[in-house]
Design an enzyme around this catalytic site. Structure first.
Site, short mmCIF file in Angstrom:
data_model
loop_
_atom_site.label_atom_id
_atom_site.label_comp_id
_atom_site.label_asym_id
_atom_site.label_seq_id
_atom_site.Cartn_x
_atom_site.Cartn_y
_atom_site.Cartn_z
N ASP A 112 2.28 -7.11 2.26
CA ASP A 112 1.10 -6.34 2.67
C ASP A 112 1.54 -5.09 3.45
O ASP A 112 0.93 -4.72 4.46
CB ASP A 112 0.14 -7.19 3.50
CG ASP A 112 -1.23 -6.52 3.67
OD1 ASP A 112 -1.49 -5.51 2.98
OD2 ASP A 112 -2.04 -7.01 4.48
N HIS B 172 0.87 -1.18 0.00
CA HIS B 172 0.00 0.00 0.00
C HIS B 172 0.90 1.23 0.00
O HIS B 172 1.60 1.47 0.98
CB HIS B 172 -0.91 -0.01 1.24
CG HIS B 172 -1.85 -1.18 1.28
ND1 HIS B 172 -3.11 -1.12 0.74
CD2 HIS B 172 -1.69 -2.44 1.74
CE1 HIS B 172 -3.72 -2.30 0.89
NE2 HIS B 172 -2.87 -3.13 1.50
N LEU B 173 0.90 1.96 -1.11
CA LEU B 173 1.75 3.15 -1.20
C LEU B 173 1.01 4.41 -0.75
O LEU B 173 1.62 5.46 -0.59
CB LEU B 173 2.28 3.32 -2.63
CG LEU B 173 3.25 2.23 -3.12
CD1 LEU B 173 3.69 2.49 -4.55
CD2 LEU B 173 4.46 2.13 -2.21
#
Lengths: 444, 309
Positions: free
Chosen positions: A310, A64-65
């Site tokens: 993740d 998740h950026l």
């Protein structure tokens, strides 16, 4: 310019190599891999310190950026800086940004930010449904055209069996896998931790492993029905692994991933060393030792295809609250390699070659992206590992904008020595001694 | 004693016994015409209550006042939480005013642990979510000891909503530590997974569970925490698990009936049981003040500090 990496152990399972080889890079491509390659006059020779491993660049297919929309947690620039420091030459980023990556505009924005950062490659993953609302399909052809490499509603499951069926059928036309966050939401309810002794005694609402496996069974059944490709994300429960094995045994196109924290930690962490530590709150939750051991067995026997982190950065304010109110997730990009080497390779759970399959070959195959191989002509995405490096995890030194990891202070054996993306050195670990100065100089 | 009282899990048998023995002395203070001693003079105690509570808050306030502490109660639902302030920020602001102790009641499990990590003040957990309510368990143990003169070897049956009850967790930990045989009973939908690992026996038959019990403890059916259909109706619950005279008759003749309150008459307990001769429910409330005085006194430094002064 050519560059010759000399003196490393090359682990390249896609080409059946594991031994002492030289790697000759020409510009952004691999030119040759072989023994005693002779440098030309214009070849820069990099003598690697003893004991290092040269492998195809690692690919984290689940990060998740946070950009666009939650830049206080992470940006494409800080996330890819963390990625290369963690040995990843490429990351695939989840669409649960704000706005959701459900259209070409958002995809292009992310790719533009990635190009500006110019560190790790970034492969956006598009949403299954518009706004991840679970009602109607997103514009999947458009997403693919813009550069998305898979689709998912990650953060939540694809809402209904019918939508999942349509997604598998529709995405199948474009050869895209549907990545599924498996969670039967009525069974999960408002759970915050694995349903078991520790959650019970700490008074935390539980999430049974079946909340995950029920959804995995639904999706595997639908993959069988449609012939589509489903990839089970961040698997945590032994029941889910059983479901995946069942699917694979029936020839269903199902693959799966596990995170380092799910094969290292258990729900005992809820109680100790820090009771109610919100840095052990993640979704899916840490499960029991029997589940953790099942994950280790699945990694060893080949049932598990991928290790992905993740990576879920959260601002410290967001985590410094009551356990119930804290967001789910921990960072992972900068601890994954050390955890894999320390917990999987050194104890003999899997070989180094298998680690490269899990972290490079298989993610590339599932996402159908370049990489996973040091074949001649392949992009020069290379990770250099230092399997015996003594690493002390320190959040102070991390490049991610967020520090939410339960591994701070851990001492691990094995780390990253250098990361090369498209022939360009993007990371060199200062702690690896004996490294040639030429690589370091290039970084400046 | 440690810095804080967060959970029964943290207490040794010796510490529990010390608290119970100290409670004896504290109870005597409450029986004097002038119910006040100077023990905590100059100490500031903040009661920070994030959940509505009549009994526990009043009990702590009376205990603090009897020990001459300067005390104030903050019902947070009406103040900063509405303005969006976090628990940590509220606590740090209170800390800045140099209190000696903070008594915390909060709807989230682990809230007291969170404050313990960031506060210099001593933290007393007055109930955190579904986790623990240590002073309740201590007053329960004190009440049992009063009547039975021992805890070891007693058969204690706890009936009700086990899943959501912080009282259950504290009582099960404390009573098993002190050697009681604890049986917990409730609908299968309200039994926490793995609870038997605390050393308690789990039963879903109330008739079987109360047989030969020395102590029957009822837990409130917490309507406000029931989000799913844990049982079909209050009527069916009462018929299946409610404590009636007929069920009490299966226990030992000298059984005592306990309830942490507030009671739902006609749900978990029949009125004639609640008001009956074996009921010690109001004694529990009375003992609550003495137990809290003992905890405040011991955490404030207890005997050693007094000797030093």
């Amino acid at each position: 310019m050519k560059r010759l990496l000399r003196g490393g152990r090359v682990v390249d399972p896609a080409n059946g190599r594991d031994g002492m080889f030289d790697v000759l890079v020409d510009g952004d491509r691999i030119l040759r891999v072989g023994r005693d390659l002779a440098p030309d006059s214009d070849t820069q020779v990099v003598e690697l310190p003893a004991g290092l491993v040269v492998c195809p660049g690692l690919i984290d297919m689940h990060v998740h950026l946070r950009e666009p929309g939650q830049e206080h947690k992470e940006t494409v620039a800080t996330g890819t800086a963390a990625a290369v420091a963690g040995g990843f030459t490429a990351v695939a980023c989840m669409p649960n940004t704000s706005p959701v990556n459900d259209n070409a505009g958002v995809t292009e924005f992310i790719l533009k930010k990635a190009a500006e950062a110019h560190l790790a490659r970034v492969y956006p993953i598009g949403a299954v449904s518009r706004g991840q609302q679970g009602d109607e399909l997103a514009d999947i052809a458009e997403l693919k055209q813009a550069g998305c490499v898979a689709i998912t509603d990650d953060g939540r499951p694809v809402a209904t069996a019918m939508l999942m069926r349509r997604a598998l059928e529709y995405a199948g036309m474009f050869g895209l896998a549907v990545i599924e966050h498996c969670e039967e939401q009525t069974l999960k309810a408002d759970g915050v931790a694995h349903e078991g002794f520790h959650a019970s005694t700490l008074g935390l609402r539980g999430i049974p492993g079946e909340a995950e496996s029920i959804m995995a069974l639904r999706d595997i059944s639908l993959a069988a029905l449609t012939g589509g490709v489903v990839h089970i994300a961040h698997m945590s429960a032994r029941q889910t692994l059983d479901a995946v094995r069942y699917g694979k045994s029936r020839g269903v196109l199902v693959t799966c991933e596990v995170t380092p924290h799910h094969f290292v930690l258990t729900d005992e962490m809820l109680a100790a060393p820090i009771p109610y530590d919100t840095n052990v709150k993640m979704n899916p939750p840490l499960r029991e030792a029997v589940d953790r051991d099942a994950m280790l067995a699945g990694l060893a026997d080949g049932s598990i295809d991928v290790i992905a982190t993740d990576h879920a950065p959260h601002h410290y304010d967001e985590k410094r609250v009551e356990f119930d109110h804290a967001p789910f997730g921990i960072t992972g990009l900068e601890t994954a390699v050390s955890l894999c080497l320390d917990r999987l390779v050194h104890p003999g759970v899997v070989t180094l070659s298998r680690i490269v399959e899990l972290l490079s070959v298989n993610p590339a195959r599932i996402l159908k992206v370049a990489g996973g191989s040091l074949a001649e002509g392949a992009p020069a995405d290379i990770t250099v590992l230092a399997p015996d490096l003594r690493v002390k995890v320190s959040v102070e030194r991390m490049r991610s904008k967020s520090k939410n990891t339960p591994f701070d202070g851990w001492q691990l054996r094995g780390g990253v020595a250098a990361t090369i993306v498209g022939g360009r050195v993007v990371y060199v670990n200062e702690d690896v001694s004996g490294f040639s100065r030429t690589l370091r100089r290039e970084l400046r | 004693m440690k810095k804080d009282l967060l959970s029964i899990a943290d207490l040794s048998c010796e510490e529990i016994t010390l608290i119970l023995d100290t409670t004896e002395a504290m109870r005597e203070i409450g029986q004097r015409p002038i119910k006040k001693v100077p023990t905590l003079r100059g100490k500031t105690v903040v009661n920070l209550f994030y959940e509505p509570s009549t009994r526990t808050r009043t009990s702590f306030e009376i205990a603090e006042k009897r020990l001459s502490a300067d005390t104030l109660s903050i019902p947070v639902s009406t103040s900063s939480v509405l303005k969006g302030e976090t628990l940590v920020d509220t606590a740090l602001n209170i800390e800045a005013m140099q209190p000696d102790m903070i008594v915390l009641r909060h709807a989230s499990s682990g809230a007291a642990h969170l404050l313990s990590r960031i506060c210099r003040s001593r933290i007393i957990n007055a109930g955190d979510g579904m986790h623990e309510h240590p002073t309740q368990a201590l007053l329960d143990a004190f009440t049992i000891r009063e009547h039975k003169h021992r805890i070891e070897g007693l058969k204690v049956t706890i009936v009700g909503d086990l899943l959501h009850s912080r009282v259950l967790r504290s009582d099960a930990l404390l009573l098993t530590k002190l050697g009681a045989q604890v049986c917990v009973c409730g609908p299968a939908t309200l039994v926490p997974v793995g609870i038997e690992r605390l050393g308690v026996r789990v039963s879903t038959s109330v008739d079987e569970a109360v047989a030969d019990a020395d102590v029957i403890m009822l837990l409130r059916i917490q309507h406000e925490r029931m989000q799913g259909a844990f049982f079909p109706s209050v009527r069916e619950y009462f018929n299946t698990f409610g404590m009636t005279k007929a069920r009490v008759a299966r226990a030992r003749p000298d059984v005592i009936i306990m309830h942490p309150g507030p009671m739902n008459r006609g749900v978990e307990i029949a009125s004639d049981v609640a008001d009956g001769p074996y009921s010690v429910i109001l004694e529990q409330v009375a003992n609550g003040v003495a137990v809290r005085m003992a905890v405040l006194y011991l955490l404030a430094g207890g005997v050693e500090d007094e000797a030093a002064a």
